[in-house]
Motif scaffolding. Structure first.
Motif, mmCIF file in Angstrom:
data_model
loop_
_atom_site.group_PDB
_atom_site.id
_atom_site.type_symbol
_atom_site.label_atom_id
_atom_site.label_comp_id
_atom_site.label_asym_id
_atom_site.label_seq_id
_atom_site.Cartn_x
_atom_site.Cartn_y
_atom_site.Cartn_z
ATOM 1 N N VAL A 64 -12.690 -2.907 -6.694
ATOM 2 C CA VAL A 64 -11.768 -2.848 -5.509
ATOM 3 C C VAL A 64 -11.269 -4.264 -5.147
ATOM 4 O O VAL A 64 -12.003 -5.255 -5.327
ATOM 5 N N LEU A 65 -9.884 -4.100 -5.123
ATOM 6 C CA LEU A 65 -9.241 -5.423 -4.853
ATOM 7 C C LEU A 65 -8.809 -5.323 -3.379
ATOM 8 O O LEU A 65 -8.276 -4.359 -2.741
ATOM 9 N N THR A 66 -9.401 -6.475 -2.543
ATOM 10 C CA THR A 66 -9.142 -6.564 -1.108
ATOM 11 C C THR A 66 -8.208 -7.855 -0.929
ATOM 12 O O THR A 66 -8.882 -9.045 -1.141
ATOM 13 N N VAL A 67 -7.065 -8.035 -0.535
ATOM 14 C CA VAL A 67 -6.182 -9.015 -0.252
ATOM 15 C C VAL A 67 -5.862 -8.892 1.006
ATOM 16 O O VAL A 67 -5.723 -7.983 1.753
ATOM 17 N N PRO A 68 -5.452 -10.280 1.642
ATOM 18 C CA PRO A 68 -5.144 -10.105 3.099
ATOM 19 C C PRO A 68 -4.001 -9.421 3.492
ATOM 20 O O PRO A 68 -2.925 -9.627 2.470
ATOM 21 N N GLY A 69 -3.906 -8.763 4.099
ATOM 22 C CA GLY A 69 -2.898 -7.793 5.063
ATOM 23 C C GLY A 69 -2.774 -6.566 4.225
ATOM 24 O O GLY A 69 -1.535 -6.148 4.327
ATOM 25 N N ALA A 70 -3.691 -6.317 3.248
ATOM 26 C CA ALA A 70 -3.394 -5.042 2.631
ATOM 27 C C ALA A 70 -4.841 -4.339 2.744
ATOM 28 O O ALA A 70 -5.786 -4.908 2.814
ATOM 29 N N ALA A 71 -4.941 -2.967 2.629
ATOM 30 C CA ALA A 71 -5.919 -2.103 2.417
ATOM 31 C C ALA A 71 -6.399 -2.276 1.350
ATOM 32 O O ALA A 71 -5.953 -2.542 0.130
ATOM 33 N N PRO A 72 -8.019 -2.211 1.213
ATOM 34 C CA PRO A 72 -8.752 -2.160 -0.266
ATOM 35 C C PRO A 72 -8.095 -1.322 -1.240
ATOM 36 O O PRO A 72 -7.739 -0.100 -0.678
ATOM 37 N N ARG A 73 -7.803 -1.771 -2.292
ATOM 38 C CA ARG A 73 -7.250 -0.780 -3.316
ATOM 39 C C ARG A 73 -8.233 -0.601 -4.587
ATOM 40 O O ARG A 73 -8.623 -1.668 -4.949
ATOM 41 N N GLU A 74 -8.402 0.569 -5.020
ATOM 42 C CA GLU A 74 -9.137 0.774 -6.248
ATOM 43 C C GLU A 74 -8.190 0.788 -7.373
ATOM 44 O O GLU A 74 -7.534 1.157 -7.329
ATOM 45 N N LEU A 75 -8.541 -0.225 -8.432
ATOM 46 C CA LEU A 75 -7.567 -0.442 -9.400
ATOM 47 C C LEU A 75 -7.701 0.538 -10.588
ATOM 48 O O LEU A 75 -7.054 0.793 -11.399
ATOM 49 N N VAL A 76 -9.017 0.796 -10.490
ATOM 50 C CA VAL A 76 -9.441 2.087 -11.811
ATOM 51 C C VAL A 76 -8.995 3.110 -11.578
ATOM 52 O O VAL A 76 -8.989 3.768 -10.662
ATOM 53 N N GLY A 77 -7.777 3.549 -12.691
ATOM 54 C CA GLY A 77 -7.468 4.952 -12.428
ATOM 55 C C GLY A 77 -5.964 4.733 -12.164
ATOM 56 O O GLY A 77 -5.152 5.797 -12.008
ATOM 57 N N LEU A 78 -5.313 3.640 -11.833
ATOM 58 C CA LEU A 78 -3.946 3.542 -11.565
ATOM 59 C C LEU A 78 -3.301 3.673 -12.582
ATOM 60 O O LEU A 78 -3.422 3.534 -13.729
ATOM 61 N N SER A 79 -1.933 4.100 -12.346
ATOM 62 C CA SER A 79 -0.804 4.089 -13.351
ATOM 63 C C SER A 79 -0.567 2.649 -13.880
ATOM 64 O O SER A 79 -0.757 1.691 -13.146
ATOM 65 N N GLU A 80 -0.016 2.591 -15.025
ATOM 66 C CA GLU A 80 0.316 1.366 -15.333
ATOM 67 C C GLU A 80 1.346 0.659 -14.493
ATOM 68 O O GLU A 80 1.431 -0.549 -14.460
ATOM 69 N N GLY A 81 2.214 1.507 -13.974
ATOM 70 C CA GLY A 81 3.445 0.805 -13.026
ATOM 71 C C GLY A 81 2.663 0.407 -11.698
ATOM 72 O O GLY A 81 3.126 -0.671 -11.343
ATOM 73 N N ASP A 82 1.679 1.168 -11.127
ATOM 74 C CA ASP A 82 0.850 0.767 -9.980
ATOM 75 C C ASP A 82 0.137 -0.768 -10.331
ATOM 76 O O ASP A 82 0.279 -1.438 -9.527
ATOM 77 N N ARG A 83 -0.485 -0.714 -11.591
ATOM 78 C CA ARG A 83 -0.900 -1.931 -11.808
ATOM 79 C C ARG A 83 0.140 -3.116 -11.768
ATOM 80 O O ARG A 83 -0.566 -4.245 -11.589
ATOM 81 N N ALA A 84 1.283 -2.878 -12.364
ATOM 82 C CA ALA A 84 2.037 -3.973 -12.674
ATOM 83 C C ALA A 84 2.554 -4.447 -11.163
ATOM 84 O O ALA A 84 2.716 -5.626 -11.127
ATOM 85 N N ILE A 86 0.702 -4.415 -8.605
ATOM 86 C CA ILE A 86 -0.268 -5.083 -7.991
ATOM 87 C C ILE A 86 -0.264 -6.657 -8.434
ATOM 88 O O ILE A 86 -0.537 -7.611 -7.783
ATOM 89 N N ARG A 87 -0.113 -6.556 -9.795
ATOM 90 C CA ARG A 87 -0.272 -7.927 -10.605
ATOM 91 C C ARG A 87 0.937 -8.899 -9.829
ATOM 92 O O ARG A 87 0.870 -10.133 -9.759
ATOM 93 N N ARG A 88 2.122 -8.124 -9.763
ATOM 94 C CA ARG A 88 3.155 -8.788 -9.442
ATOM 95 C C ARG A 88 3.129 -9.412 -7.820
ATOM 96 O O ARG A 88 3.424 -10.487 -7.367
ATOM 97 N N ASP A 89 2.492 -8.478 -7.170
ATOM 98 C CA ASP A 89 2.599 -8.901 -5.558
ATOM 99 C C ASP A 89 1.451 -9.679 -5.069
ATOM 100 O O ASP A 89 1.325 -10.247 -4.168
ATOM 101 N N SER A 90 0.282 -9.427 -5.882
ATOM 102 C CA SER A 90 -1.030 -10.340 -5.287
ATOM 103 C C SER A 90 -1.752 -11.031 -6.353
ATOM 104 O O SER A 90 -2.598 -11.595 -5.893
ATOM 105 N N LEU A 91 -1.367 -10.906 -7.493
ATOM 106 C CA LEU A 91 -2.143 -11.696 -8.650
ATOM 107 C C LEU A 91 -1.454 -13.037 -9.277
ATOM 108 O O LEU A 91 -0.148 -12.920 -9.378
#
Ligand SMILES: Nc1ncnc2c1ncn2[C@@H]1O[C@H](COP(=O)(O)OP(=O)(O)OP(=O)(O)O)[C@@H](O)[C@H]1O
Ligand SMILES: [Mg+2]
Length: 240
Positions: A64-84, A86-91
């Motif tokens: 679970v990734l919890t970054v300021p200003g966003a709801a907690p997100r479960e990363l396991v099970g996300l599509s490749e595009g959703d993971r991309a 999240i990487r672009r926006d938060s990491l």
């Protein structure tokens, strides 16, 4: 007061054929921590980092990734595009081989994550140049990567990992290719740019001196966490 968790991994499993690269890893990383991940070659450090950073998908468990200003997100099970996304926006990412593009200038490399987010080139490069200056690279903006020293190139990579303001930065042996003096400089820059700004740093390193500058050391062996402790120096972040 304990800072809130930014990453909570539970029971992570990653299988490569018959090999369990991660064998049930649970780990909570809190805001503002600098976590050094150590362990023998092949123990699973990069695999763990890449799962936490949504680069690769684990086969089981939860992150679970919890970054300021966003709801907690479960990363396991996300599509490749959703993971991309999240990487672009938060990491942010810094690697041993800085992975800068040789055909671009230093400032263009540092500005790349902003350009990918659609920020206007002029604004992106101004912001990237400001980070370069902060990291001691003023005047080198228009150099190509091949015209920089290893330590300078790695600081460009650190600038690139900061420009979007990513709350969590991952680094895989960021000083692994550098001599010890340059390594210390790059580490200063990395800690200043991350925990020094209230961000969180998760870093794989083989270097005990590098790890000792982090607030916490996690040891991995055969895909499991075998030790997890505050580093001796217990600096709460930032450069010396
Ligand atoms: N894509 C892959 N396909 C198959 N096996 C892999 C793959 N990536 C890693 N492994 C295996 O998983 C195990 C853990 O690898 P990992 O890269 O996480 O180790 P590491 O701790 O980062 O090692 P090093 O210190 O050498 O970088 C190793 O046995 C490795 O051979
Ligand atoms: Mg590795």
């Amino acid at each position: 007061m304990t800072p809130s968790p930014v990453l909570t991994a539970t029971g992570l499993v990653k299988q490569y054929g018959a090999l369990r690269a991660l064998d049930g890893v649970s780990l909570t990383i809190r805001a503002g921590e600098s976590v050094a991940v150590m362990g023998a070659s092949g123990s699973g450090k990069t695999t763990l980092l890449q799962c936490l950073a949504a680069v690769i998908a684990p086969d089981g468990g939860s992150i679970v990734l919890t970054v300021p200003g966003a709801a907690p997100r479960e990363l396991v099970g996300l599509s490749e595009g959703d993971r991309a996304r999240i990487r672009r926006d938060s990491l942010g990412f810094v690697f041993q081989e800085h992975l800068l593009l040789p055909e671009l200038t230093a400032v263009e490399n540092a500005a790349l994550p902003l350009l990918l987010k659609g920020v206007r080139r002029q604004d992106a490069e101004r912001h990237a140049a400001a980070w370069m200056a902060t990291l001691g690279l003023a005047g080198l903006e228009t150099r190509r990567i091949g015209q920089l020293s290893g330590g300078q190139a790695q600081r460009v990579a650190i600038a690139r990992a900061q420009v979007t303001g990513a709350p969590v930065v991952f680094a895989d042996e960021p000083t692994g290719a550098l001599d010890s003096a340059t390594s210390a400089e790059v580490l200063d820059a990395l800690l200043f740019a991350t925990t020094g700004q209230g961000r969180t740093l998760v870093m794989v390193t083989h270097d005990a001196d590098v790890a000792a500058r982090c607030s916490r050391i996690v040891r991995v062996s055969d895909g499991r966490i075998v030790a997890d402790s505050a580093a001796a120096s217990l600096s709460s972040g930032g450069a010396r």
